[in-house]
Design an enzyme around this catalytic site. Sequence first.
Site, short mmCIF file in Angstrom:
data_model
loop_
_atom_site.label_atom_id
_atom_site.label_comp_id
_atom_site.label_asym_id
_atom_site.label_seq_id
_atom_site.Cartn_x
_atom_site.Cartn_y
_atom_site.Cartn_z
N HIS A 70 9.41 0.96 4.47
CA HIS A 70 9.62 -0.54 5.04
C HIS A 70 10.89 -0.93 4.42
CE1 HIS A 70 5.67 -0.11 7.04
NE2 HIS A 70 5.24 0.83 6.08
N TYR A 338 3.97 1.83 -5.55
CA TYR A 338 4.82 0.67 -5.33
C TYR A 338 5.22 0.38 -6.36
CZ TYR A 338 2.61 -0.47 -0.74
OH TYR A 338 1.82 -0.56 0.39
#
Length: 367
Positions: A70, A338
């Site tokens: 993203h 992440y």
Amino acid sequence: MQQEPQREARPLDARQICLRLGAIGAVVLVSGTAFAFVGGWLDPQRLTPDRVVDALEANSGRHEGYRRNHAKGVCVAGHFESNGAAQALSTAAVFAPGNTPVVGRLAVPGGNPYASDSSAPIRSFALRFTSANGEQWRTGMNSMPVFVVATPQAFYEQQLAAHPDPKTGKPDPQRMQAFFAAHPETAAFRAWAKTAKPSASYATESYHGLNAFYFIDAQGKRQPVRWHLAPLDATPAPAALPQHDADYLQADLQQRLAQGPLRWRLLVTLGAPGDSTSDATQQWPADRPTVDAGTVVITRSASQDEGPCRDVNYDPTVLPRGIAISDDPILAARSAAYAASYERRTSEGPPPAAPAPSHPTRQEHAQ
């Protein structure tokens, strides 16, 4: 200017479907990358967060300073207007009546920050709620209703299967077919992907949390939940058409915000005994009760390079008291991957200035 009518889409053949699923699957993960249990390791010899992030980079290219998935997005900010309806289910301060500041990020999937907005039919919405007591709730949501795979290992294998063929620049259809044949749990996602079309607006999408969590009430009762955002009073937008350029989503967002705030209802679905909390590829029955917890209100946007979301790691395991993770292994996987992505991009410094938005001709769109 009169808008040309949207042409009826022709059915995709098996090869086109496989290629499309490969491309979508390779970038689908706002909801999670792959890896780990609570301690952060499945097996140090087999799978680590860095190996997962390496696989994402191998599929999308290395773009220093950007998120590894993203990568293309825009910061947004506003507040959450709680109506108090979820307060009986969770002691989290965010559900007390009143407003809570939010910092969010709207994005398209994939690790290429220069990709066209129509490169995949998925849009994502990440949010950070910060309550007056300092507690935070971070969540990442996608416009698809189910996740593609159920385990971190399967996601990693999917990335390997979707690695572009140097000759074509696209995933090998046979390799993708073999992956899907070995993972029947992908069926629900594949069925959705066959008919999904890129929308022309972030504002008109519903965004699903996908993973299950627990709300904990004042008596300590744990209620399995899933949540999603449903757009409120958003002017309809068509599927992306040839006249849209490669960066139409941000332009549409700015135009809509100039006319007033954007709103989504936060809807919490209550799971029942027997509903899976460990498998994000399984939807819960449609008749499960839903609680309208309030409204997310977005009032402004900013560049992802300079806006308030730039340094936020939207780790979905950052939760306030009153919300807890479930037994879904993808949750710990997302947290670990992440963190690895965050460490890489912040150590590389700010990303280079993005090129000026392109405005392809209709002929270029048709190619």
